[in-house]
Design an enzyme around this catalytic site. Structure first.
Site, PDB file in Angstrom:
ATOM      1  N   ASN A   7      51.218  45.716  29.575  1.00  0.00           N
ATOM      2  CA  ASN A   7      52.572  46.235  29.753  1.00  0.00           C
ATOM      3  C   ASN A   7      53.050  45.741  31.114  1.00  0.00           C
ATOM      4  OD1 ASN A   7      54.880  47.704  30.123  1.00  0.00           O
ATOM      5  ND2 ASN A   7      53.949  49.715  29.805  1.00  0.00           N
ATOM      6  N   ARG A  94      53.540  44.979  25.271  1.00  0.00           N
ATOM      7  CA  ARG A  94      54.683  45.877  25.073  1.00  0.00           C
ATOM      8  C   ARG A  94      55.940  45.115  25.487  1.00  0.00           C
ATOM      9  NH1 ARG A  94      57.166  50.259  28.988  1.00  0.00           N
ATOM     10  NH2 ARG A  94      58.598  51.203  27.523  1.00  0.00           N
ATOM     11  N   HIS A 183      60.890  54.318  23.104  1.00  0.00           N
ATOM     12  CA  HIS A 183      59.666  55.093  22.849  1.00  0.00           C
ATOM     13  C   HIS A 183      59.221  54.943  21.391  1.00  0.00           C
ATOM     14  CE1 HIS A 183      61.093  58.125  26.150  1.00  0.00           C
ATOM     15  NE2 HIS A 183      60.219  57.282  26.687  1.00  0.00           N
ATOM     16  N   LEU A 212      58.602  64.102  25.250  1.00  0.00           N
ATOM     17  CA  LEU A 212      59.164  64.610  26.508  1.00  0.00           C
ATOM     18  C   LEU A 212      58.235  64.242  27.659  1.00  0.00           C
ATOM     19  CD1 LEU A 212      60.194  68.216  25.305  1.00  0.00           C
ATOM     20  CD2 LEU A 212      61.590  66.131  25.270  1.00  0.00           C
ATOM     21  N   GLY A 215      60.675  60.141  30.900  1.00  0.00           N
ATOM     22  CA  GLY A 215      61.794  59.850  29.994  1.00  0.00           C
ATOM     23  C   GLY A 215      61.602  60.704  28.752  1.00  0.00           C
ATOM     24  N   ARG A 244      67.390  60.817  34.793  1.00  0.00           N
ATOM     25  CA  ARG A 244      68.493  60.290  33.972  1.00  0.00           C
ATOM     26  C   ARG A 244      69.299  61.444  33.385  1.00  0.00           C
ATOM     27  NH1 ARG A 244      64.662  56.949  30.324  1.00  0.00           N
ATOM     28  NH2 ARG A 244      63.599  55.724  31.903  1.00  0.00           N
ATOM     29  N   GLY A 333      53.993  63.708  28.591  1.00  0.00           N
ATOM     30  CA  GLY A 333      53.608  64.544  29.739  1.00  0.00           C
ATOM     31  C   GLY A 333      54.061  65.986  29.656  1.00  0.00           C
ATOM     32  N   ILE A 334      55.342  66.225  29.387  1.00  0.00           N
ATOM     33  CA  ILE A 334      55.855  67.593  29.297  1.00  0.00           C
ATOM     34  C   ILE A 334      55.503  68.187  27.927  1.00  0.00           C
ATOM     35  CG2 ILE A 334      57.944  69.025  29.315  1.00  0.00           C
ATOM     36  CD1 ILE A 334      59.195  66.942  31.239  1.00  0.00           C
ATOM     37  N   GLY A 335      55.711  67.411  26.877  1.00  0.00           N
ATOM     38  CA  GLY A 335      55.467  67.901  25.515  1.00  0.00           C
ATOM     39  C   GLY A 335      54.036  68.364  25.297  1.00  0.00           C
ATOM     40  N   GLU A 387      50.275  55.253  23.167  1.00  0.00           N
ATOM     41  CA  GLU A 387      51.060  54.058  22.866  1.00  0.00           C
ATOM     42  C   GLU A 387      50.209  52.795  22.879  1.00  0.00           C
ATOM     43  OE1 GLU A 387      53.875  55.924  25.714  1.00  0.00           O
ATOM     44  OE2 GLU A 387      55.361  54.681  24.716  1.00  0.00           O
TER      45      GLU A 387
HETATM   46  P1  AMP Z   1      54.912  60.857  31.068  1.00  0.00           P
HETATM   47  O1  AMP Z   1      56.171  60.106  31.360  1.00  0.00           O
HETATM   48  O2  AMP Z   1      54.651  61.062  29.616  1.00  0.00           O
HETATM   49  O3  AMP Z   1      53.722  60.322  31.810  1.00  0.00           O
HETATM   50  O4  AMP Z   1      55.153  62.331  31.644  1.00  0.00           O
HETATM   51  C1  AMP Z   1      55.253  62.545  33.027  1.00  0.00           C
HETATM   52  C2  AMP Z   1      55.856  63.893  33.277  1.00  0.00           C
HETATM   53  O5  AMP Z   1      55.114  64.919  32.609  1.00  0.00           O
HETATM   54  C3  AMP Z   1      55.812  64.308  34.740  1.00  0.00           C
HETATM   55  O6  AMP Z   1      56.892  63.817  35.438  1.00  0.00           O
HETATM   56  C4  AMP Z   1      55.851  65.797  34.654  1.00  0.00           C
HETATM   57  O7  AMP Z   1      57.197  66.215  34.681  1.00  0.00           O
HETATM   58  C5  AMP Z   1      55.278  66.135  33.301  1.00  0.00           C
HETATM   59  N1  AMP Z   1      53.992  66.837  33.399  1.00  0.00           N
HETATM   60  C6  AMP Z   1      52.761  66.326  33.570  1.00  0.00           C
HETATM   61  N2  AMP Z   1      51.833  67.306  33.625  1.00  0.00           N
HETATM   62  C7  AMP Z   1      52.494  68.487  33.472  1.00  0.00           C
HETATM   63  C8  AMP Z   1      52.113  69.872  33.431  1.00  0.00           C
HETATM   64  N3  AMP Z   1      50.850  70.237  33.546  1.00  0.00           N
HETATM   65  N4  AMP Z   1      53.100  70.775  33.263  1.00  0.00           N
HETATM   66  C9  AMP Z   1      54.382  70.398  33.138  1.00  0.00           C
HETATM   67  N5  AMP Z   1      54.800  69.132  33.160  1.00  0.00           N
HETATM   68  C10 AMP Z   1      53.874  68.174  33.329  1.00  0.00           C
END
Ligand code: AMP
Length: 402
Positions: A7, A94, A183, A212, A215, A244, A333-335, A387
């Protein structure tokens, strides 16, 4: 079969080496700050689940040097996992924007590279970097097949009513202005895996996949195929994100440009880099936002509240678009990690058949898990995304001619 997944960004190369006989990760890493005074490579060798980390700080002049460095890492006696690059059967790249030209992963040749280049105006920060990664890989791995896997390809099944914007039609014809969605590799992986977790065929179910992370995007998947997605011509559209803005009234751009006497490019930068969670509460990481909200910060609370509400509205819209829904699935990350957001999104959705099991939802979730009450009308799942594994699987399919 061993697959190297690349990537390439404008100043970085992320990589993973996977043994696809058992889909295990052998090594991963990132080469960062390419072209700057001091670059960095951070590499993980993984043997039987044990990780050995190596960090190297040095000037990395260009992507070619970066790729040389990662080849040294994966092949050297100390940090490596293979004896020579000959063991790599194919490379999966990617590529962010495939436009309307690519609806599946594709073996890279001259005409494919040309077509990716034609899409550069739609992804000026990403596609040129992806092409550099491809060029360097072709040079350093002669004879090894290179495959492009596009972020947009999964969304190419959207019907025109979902991807067209109500703008003068010639903007679509001349400028390729339409919804593409992003995504895609993640949504494809999650849609497929939620089906297998439910012991159903992807063709037989309708799913809303909710990616989530920093992005965020949400996709309506009917019988395994995308029929709508929240991101648009660019990844700026849809739900609010780390920095964003997501969906806003399009007239706001011109209004800000005039009121602040700034250029369209400056407005664009504000919408991409200074908006979203960051714009509302000054922070873009959800962990910091929750901590601050718990301490009484009203703006942080507002950011979480707005976010959950926006995700909820997309879920409602995609229920309507799909007609019937078998499952919704959170990822990224959030999901995967944020039980507060999952609970906020699913609150008061019993009318749609969504009933969260509070105990099952509790805490971070690192494996596929159903988090809805048994016997509910619609399943709620957490499906951790992967991914790179999806890119490796698509790469193998292309190389084998499947
Ligand atoms: P990603 O882009 O999928 O790597 O997600 C990154 C985002 O996931 C970070 O900016 C955080 O906002 C969120 N994140 C990661 N760990 C946690 C957690 N334990 N609780 C809440 N949000 C998280």
């Amino acid at each position: 079969m061993k697959i190297l997944v690349i990537n390439a960004g404008s100043s970085s190369i992320k990589y993973q080496l996977l043994d696809m006989d058992d889909e295990s990760l052998m090594a991963s890493g990132i080469v960062e700050r390419i072209g700057e005074a001091q670059g960095e490579l951070s590499h993980k060798k993984i043997v039987k689940g044990n990780e050995q980390k190596t960090v190297i700080e040095k000037k990395i002049g260009n992507h070619r040097e970066g790729m040389h460095l990662l080849i040294d890492m994966i092949t050297s006696a100390e940090t490596g996992v293979i004896a020579s690059t000959d063991e790599i059967d194919a490379i999966g790249h990617r590529v962010v924007q495939g436009g309307e030209l690519f609806n599946s992963a594709t073996l890279i040749d001259k005409s494919v590279k040309q077509a990716i280049e034609e899409n550069n105006p739609l992804a000026p920060l990403h596609n040129p970097a992806n092409l550099t990664g491809i060029a360097v890989a072709e040079e350093l791995f002669p004879g090894t097949p290179n495959v492009a896997v596009f972020d947009t390809e999964f969304h190419q099944t959207m019907p025109a009513r979902a991807y067209m914007y109500a703008l003068p039609y010639e903007f679509y014809e001349d400028l390729k202005v339409r919804r593409y969605g992003f995504h895609g590799t993640s949504h494809k992986y999650v849609a497929k895996n939620v089906a297998s977790a439910m012991n159903r065929n992807p063709e037989d179910i309708n799913v809303i996949t909710i990616h989530l992370g920093n992005g965020g995007s949400i996709t309506a998947v009917k019988g395994g195929k995308c029929i709508d997605t929240s991101m648009g011509m660019t990844p700026l559209a849809g739900v609010m994100m780390g920095s964003r803005c997501g969906d806003i009234d399009p007239a706001i751009s011109g209004y800000i440009a005039e009121a602040k006497n700034i250029s369209a490019a400056e407005v664009d930068s504000i919408l991409n880099k200074k908006s979203g969670f960051k714009g509302i509460c000054g922070m873009n990481d959800m962990r910091d936002i929750h901590e601050s909200a718990a301490g009484g910060n009203q703006r942080a609370r507002l950011a979480v509240d707005m976010f959950c509400y926006q995700v909820k509205k997309y879920i409602g819209a995609y229920f309507a678009a799909l007609g019937t829904v078998d499952a919704i699935a959170f990822t990224a990350g959030i999901g995967e990690n944020d039980d507060i957001v999952r609970a906020g999104v699913c609150s008061d959705m019993e009318g749609l058949g969504l009933e969260l099991d509070a105990a099952a939802n509790d805490g971070r979730i690192s494996h596929q898990k159903k988090i809805s009450k048994d016997g509910g009308k619609v399943d709620i799942w957490v499906i951790p995304t992967n991914e790179e594994l999806q890119i490796a699987q698509d790469t193998i399919d292309v190389v084998r001619g499947n």
